[in-house]
Scaffold this motif. Structure first.
Motif, PDB file in Angstrom:
ATOM      1  N   LEU A  59       0.819  -1.207   0.000  1.00  0.00           N
ATOM      2  CA  LEU A  59       0.000   0.000   0.000  1.00  0.00           C
ATOM      3  C   LEU A  59       0.859   1.266   0.000  1.00  0.00           C
ATOM      4  N   VAL A  60       1.965   1.246   0.754  1.00  0.00           N
ATOM      5  CA  VAL A  60       2.872   2.394   0.763  1.00  0.00           C
ATOM      6  C   VAL A  60       3.428   2.631  -0.641  1.00  0.00           C
ATOM      7  N   ALA A  61       3.861   1.549  -1.296  1.00  0.00           N
ATOM      8  CA  ALA A  61       4.407   1.677  -2.655  1.00  0.00           C
ATOM      9  C   ALA A  61       3.361   2.249  -3.602  1.00  0.00           C
ATOM     10  N   ARG A  62       2.124   1.787  -3.479  1.00  0.00           N
ATOM     11  CA  ARG A  62       1.082   2.279  -4.386  1.00  0.00           C
ATOM     12  C   ARG A  62       0.794   3.758  -4.135  1.00  0.00           C
ATOM     13  N   VAL A  63       0.712   4.145  -2.873  1.00  0.00           N
ATOM     14  CA  VAL A  63       0.424   5.541  -2.565  1.00  0.00           C
ATOM     15  C   VAL A  63       1.526   6.451  -3.094  1.00  0.00           C
ATOM     16  N   LEU A  64       2.790   6.092  -2.841  1.00  0.00           N
ATOM     17  CA  LEU A  64       3.897   6.944  -3.271  1.00  0.00           C
ATOM     18  C   LEU A  64       3.989   7.035  -4.791  1.00  0.00           C
ATOM     19  N   LEU A  65       3.825   5.906  -5.477  1.00  0.00           N
ATOM     20  CA  LEU A  65       3.950   5.914  -6.940  1.00  0.00           C
ATOM     21  C   LEU A  65       2.723   6.525  -7.608  1.00  0.00           C
ATOM     22  N   THR A  66       1.588   6.578  -6.902  1.00  0.00           N
ATOM     23  CA  THR A  66       0.418   7.261  -7.451  1.00  0.00           C
ATOM     24  C   THR A  66       0.712   8.740  -7.682  1.00  0.00           C
ATOM     25  N   LEU A  67       1.552   9.324  -6.845  1.00  0.00           N
ATOM     26  CA  LEU A  67       1.935  10.720  -7.024  1.00  0.00           C
ATOM     27  C   LEU A  67       2.642  10.911  -8.366  1.00  0.00           C
ATOM     28  N   ALA A  68       3.606  10.030  -8.648  1.00  0.00           N
ATOM     29  CA  ALA A  68       4.294  10.105  -9.943  1.00  0.00           C
ATOM     30  C   ALA A  68       3.337   9.769 -11.076  1.00  0.00           C
ATOM     31  N   GLY A  69       2.406   8.837 -10.838  1.00  0.00           N
ATOM     32  CA  GLY A  69       1.445   8.461 -11.871  1.00  0.00           C
ATOM     33  C   GLY A  69       0.558   9.611 -12.294  1.00  0.00           C
ATOM     34  N   GLY A  70       0.208  10.489 -11.351  1.00  0.00           N
ATOM     35  CA  GLY A  70      -0.607  11.652 -11.701  1.00  0.00           C
ATOM     36  C   GLY A  70       0.116  12.600 -12.626  1.00  0.00           C
ATOM     37  N   VAL A  71       1.402  12.832 -12.374  1.00  0.00           N
ATOM     38  CA  VAL A  71       2.197  13.701 -13.246  1.00  0.00           C
ATOM     39  C   VAL A  71       2.329  13.070 -14.628  1.00  0.00           C
ATOM     40  N   LEU A  72       2.598  11.760 -14.679  1.00  0.00           N
ATOM     41  CA  LEU A  72       2.704  11.073 -15.968  1.00  0.00           C
ATOM     42  C   LEU A  72       1.413  11.193 -16.767  1.00  0.00           C
ATOM     43  N   ALA A  73       0.277  11.031 -16.093  1.00  0.00           N
ATOM     44  CA  ALA A  73      -1.013  11.062 -16.789  1.00  0.00           C
ATOM     45  C   ALA A  73      -1.317  12.430 -17.381  1.00  0.00           C
ATOM     46  N   ASP A  74      -0.771  13.489 -16.790  1.00  0.00           N
ATOM     47  CA  ASP A  74      -0.998  14.830 -17.315  1.00  0.00           C
ATOM     48  C   ASP A  74       0.079  15.262 -18.306  1.00  0.00           C
ATOM     49  N   ARG A  75       1.175  14.506 -18.384  1.00  0.00           N
ATOM     50  CA  ARG A  75       2.255  14.850 -19.303  1.00  0.00           C
ATOM     51  C   ARG A  75       2.223  14.025 -20.583  1.00  0.00           C
ATOM     52  N   HIS A  76       1.728  12.810 -20.513  1.00  0.00           N
ATOM     53  CA  HIS A  76       1.861  11.874 -21.620  1.00  0.00           C
ATOM     54  C   HIS A  76       0.507  11.313 -22.044  1.00  0.00           C
ATOM     55  N   ARG A  77       0.508  10.542 -23.114  1.00  0.00           N
ATOM     56  CA  ARG A  77      -0.717   9.970 -23.654  1.00  0.00           C
ATOM     57  C   ARG A  77      -1.281   8.935 -22.684  1.00  0.00           C
ATOM     58  N   ARG A  78      -2.488   9.197 -22.246  1.00  0.00           N
ATOM     59  CA  ARG A  78      -3.056   8.379 -21.178  1.00  0.00           C
ATOM     60  C   ARG A  78      -3.361   6.958 -21.628  1.00  0.00           C
TER      61      ARG A  78
END
Length: 433
Positions: A59-78
Motif C-alpha cells: 500500500l505504501v508503494a502504491r500511494v507513493l507511486l500514485t503521485l508520480a502516476g498523476g504527473v505522468l497522466a498529465d504529461r503523456h498519452r493516457r
C-alpha cells in the motif's frame, strides 16, 4: 453532438465499452492478487504481523507511486500509459507464477512482488481513470460512474470465491489467471488507442492553451506540477474536506475488514469460506450499484455521502458483537449497501468539476488522500490481533469510522453537494471563487 433531447447512450459508446473491458480485466487481476496475498502470507509465515507488513508495504508503494502516476497522466498519452501498464502487469504476474511453480514464495519474495505490482498500479492506473473524461461526456458521467461501481461490485462478487478456488488449486494458478487478465487489458487498451485515433480525438494529457500550436509549452518541475494538483483539490471547498473524511473512514473500515479476515483464517476457516464472505459483500454492493443510477439523479450527493458514512460506522461497531461467518456477512453486507451510490456521486461530481489538464494530478491527489492512511490498515489488523485481540482491534477501527461520520455531518460544503443534474452548475460556482 449530445443534446438535451437526445441523452448520451452509454452502452452505444464503443470507446467506453472498450475502456471498461480493459479496466475490468486489470481490476480482476488486482482483485485476485489482493485476495491471495494476505492468505498466502499467513500460510507462509503463520504470523499476522508479518502478513500485515507485506500488505502495508504494498500500500505504501502504491500511494507513493500514485503521485508520480498523476504527473505522468498529465504529461503523456493516457491510453498509451494504460497499454504500458498492462504489459508490465503481464511481466510481473508471470514472475509471480514462476515463483509459485518453483515453490519459491517466501516472506521476502512475496513482499517484493507485492511491492512491484502495487508500484505498477500507482504509476499507470491514474492514466486509465483520467482517460475516462475524454471518453464519456459530462452529462453521462454519473451513469458511467454508477456502471463502474456495478463492475467493481461484480469483481468483488467473483473475486473472493474465484480467488479461494484458484488458491485452493495452487498459488501458481492465481498467477496464471492474473497474467491472462493483464493480457486482455493490454489488447483492449491497444484497441482503444486505435478507436481514439479513428475518432480524431487526441490522446494527450495536460495541454497549455496559451502556448503556440507549433511550440510545445515548457514543462515545470514535476514537484511543482504535483503541488498544483494538491493545491487545486484542497483549495476547493466542495472537494477538499471530503477527501480528509474519506481518508479516515477508509482506514477504519478497511482495517476492520482485514481484522475479520485475519481472525477467520487464524480460527481455521478455509480460504473458500473467506472468499464466500467477500462474495456476499460483492453481491450486496451489486444490489447497491443497481440502485445507484436511481439514487444519484434524485438524492443530493451530500445526503448520500453522510448517510452512507453513518451506515458504515454503525456496521463497524456491530462487527464487535458477531463472530459466526454468516453473521459477519450480514453485518458487512448491510454496511456497504449505500457505498456504490456514495462513490458514484462523489467520483462523478469530481470528474465533472476537474479540468482535463489537471485531472491526472487531481486523481493522484484524491487517491493519495483517500489511500494515504490505508497502509496502516493491515498493520492495525496484524498487530492489533496480537496485542488487543479481535474485539479490541475492531473497536479501534469502529472509532475511526465514527469520527469520519461525525466530521461529514458537520461539513457544510459536503452536505450542500446537489443532485447529478446540477453538478456542472454547482462546480462552476466554486471555480469562480
Amino acid at each position: 453532438m449530445t443534446t438535451a433531447t437526445t441523452p448520451h447512450r452509454l452502452w452505444r459508446n464503443t470507446r467506453y465499452l472498450t475502456w471498461l473491458v480493459s479496466d475490468t480485466s486489470k481490476g480482476l487481476a488486482a482483485s485476485l492478487f489482493g485476495f491471495a496475498v494476505p492468505l498466502l502470507a499467513l500460510l507462509i509465515t503463520n504470523d499476522p504481523a508479518q502478513a500485515g507488513i507485506i500488505g502495508a508495504a504494498g500500500l505504501v508503494a502504491r500511494v507513493l507511486l500514485t503521485l508520480a502516476g498523476g504527473v505522468l497522466a498529465d504529461r503523456h498519452r493516457r491510453i498509451v500509459l494504460m497499454l504500458l501498464g498492462s504489459l508490465l502487469g503481464i511481466v510481473l504476474a508471470g514472475a509471480f507464477t514462476l515463483l509459485a511453480i518453483g515453490d519459491a514464495l517466501t516472506f521476502t519474495s512475496l513482499l517484493v512482488i507485492d511491492v512491484l505490482l502495487a508500484a505498477r498500479s500507482g504509476l499507470f492506473d491514474v492514466a486509465g481513470e483520467s482517460a475516462l473524461k475524454e471518453i464519456v461526456p459530462d452529462e453521462a458521467m454519473g451513469r458511467a460512474q454508477a456502471a463502474n461501481q456495478g463492475r467493481d461490485a461484480a469483481l468483488q462478487l467473483a473475486g473472493g470465491p474465484l480467488g479461494g478456488l484458484l488458491l485452493g488449486l495452487g498459488g501458481w494458478v492465481v498467477g496464471a489467471v492474473m497474467t491472462l487478465c493483464h493480457a486482455v487489458a493490454a489488447v483492449t487498451a491497444w484497441m482503444l488507442r486505435r478507436q481514439t485515433r479513428r475518432a480524431g480525438i487526441a490522446d494527450t494529457g495536460a495541454e497549455d492553451d496559451d502556448a503556440p500550436a507549433d511550440e510545445p509549452a515548457p514543462r515545470p518541475h514535476a514537484g511543482r506540477e504535483l503541488r498544483e494538483g494538491f493545491t487545486w483539490l484542497l483549495s476547493r471547498r466542495d472537494l477538499g474536506g471530503v477527501m480528509i473524511i474519506l481518508t479516515i473512514v477508509n482506514l477504519g473500515f478497511n482495517a476492520a475488514i482485514t481484522t475479520v479476515v485475519y481472525a477467520l483464517q487464524q480460527a481455521g476457516h478455509s480460504e473458500l469460506l473467506i472468499g464466500t464472505l467477500s462474495a456476499v459483500i460483492g453481491a450486496v454492493m451489486l444490489v447497491g450499484a443497481v440502485l445507484a443510477p436511481l439514487l444519484v439523479p434524485r438524492v443530493p450527493a451530500g445526503i448520500l455521502t453522510v448517510g452512507g458514512l453513518a451506515v458504515v460506522a454503525l456496521g463497524a461497531v456491530a462487527l464487535t458483537t458477531v463472530r459466526e461467518p454468516w453473521a459477519i456477512a450480514v453485518v458487512l453486507g448491510a454496511s456497504v449497501l449505500l457505498l456504490p451510490a456514495l462513490n458514484a456521486a462523489l467520483l462523478g461530481y469530481f470528474m465533472v468539476a476537474t479540468p482535463s489538464r489537471l485531472l491526472g494530478r487531481a486523481n493522484s491527489a484524491i487517491g493519495v488522500l483517500a489511500m494515504g492512511a490505508m497502509p496502516l490498515a493491515p498493520l492495525i489488523a496484524g498487530f492489533g490481533l496480537s496485542w488487543l485481540g479481535r474485539e479490541g482491534t475492531i473497536l479501534v477501527c469502529a472509532g475511526l469510522c465514527l469520527v469520519a461520520a461525525a466530521l461529514a455531518l458537520g461539513n457544510r460544503a459536503l452536505r450542500a453537494l446537489p443532485v447529478e443534474a446540477r453538478w456542472a452548475e454547482h462546480a462552476a460556482t466554486f471555480a469562480a471563487e
